[in-house]
Design an enzyme around this catalytic site. Sequence first.
Site, short mmCIF file in Angstrom:
data_model
loop_
_atom_site.label_atom_id
_atom_site.label_comp_id
_atom_site.label_asym_id
_atom_site.label_seq_id
_atom_site.Cartn_x
_atom_site.Cartn_y
_atom_site.Cartn_z
N ILE A 115 -9.74 17.14 15.31
CA ILE A 115 -10.63 18.28 15.37
C ILE A 115 -10.17 19.20 16.50
O ILE A 115 -10.13 18.81 17.67
CB ILE A 115 -12.09 17.85 15.61
CG1 ILE A 115 -12.54 16.88 14.51
CG2 ILE A 115 -13.00 19.08 15.67
CD1 ILE A 115 -12.48 17.43 13.11
N LYS A 116 -9.81 20.43 16.14
CA LYS A 116 -9.38 21.42 17.13
C LYS A 116 -10.60 22.11 17.72
O LYS A 116 -11.42 22.67 16.98
CB LYS A 116 -8.45 22.45 16.50
CG LYS A 116 -7.06 21.93 16.18
CD LYS A 116 -6.17 23.04 15.65
CE LYS A 116 -5.86 24.07 16.70
NZ LYS A 116 -4.96 25.15 16.19
N VAL A 117 -10.71 22.04 19.02
CA VAL A 117 -11.85 22.63 19.72
C VAL A 117 -11.34 23.58 20.81
O VAL A 117 -10.62 23.16 21.71
CB VAL A 117 -12.73 21.54 20.38
CG1 VAL A 117 -13.93 22.17 21.08
CG2 VAL A 117 -13.19 20.52 19.33
#
Length: 227
Positions: free
Chosen positions: A86-88
């Site tokens: 998950i890119k945050v």
Amino acid sequence: MEFIIDTVNIEEIKDAIDHMPIVGVTSNPSIVKKTHPADFYDHMRQIRSIIGKERSLHIQVISKTADEMVKEAHRIHEEIDPDVFIKVPVSYEGLKAIQMLKKEGVKVTATAVYDEMQALMALAAGADYIAPYVNRIGNLGNDPYELIANVSDRIDHDGYDCKIVAASFKGVRQIREALDAGAQAITAPVEILKQVFKNPSIDKAVDDFNADWYSMYGEGVGLCDLK
């Protein structure tokens, strides 16, 4: 050292993994817009099917609050699989989301990193990958390679299980310099990685080798044609 491609174009992905040692695919809303898939989740499932579980897939959340980012992460995992990174973005709320997701054991790529302290905060929060924006940092008058070198040293010194995945490139030289500075991985558009091979010296060397060979054994006679 890891080479990752920054695209969701199906044909680009197929071509890249067929020719180069690609270990993953990253995306963000701007990258998705270039392809504009009608069904986002189905498109991402196709990508997973193409690259397999042995390569990493990184998908970015779009909300601005930590709670909503976590909800989006859950939806991504439900629709695709729990191995998706998950890119945050490392905003104030994003940093909170990273900590929340890491408590759940989620794989996280901390993105939109422009500053060393941003990177160090993401490192301490438990991010698996940290993505500094090389070209954009340089455009702001700062040194992206110093950032990469300092964060890489911190990872080694403190024993963090984290990799720097340098991003935002306009040319091959930036990629090489990011790796030389200590980035463990890079993610770049396919067309930039292919620039490595658009060198007339490479083509000339191959042509010269072939000419020498054919001068001995006859034009068009390859190794498999010899008796």
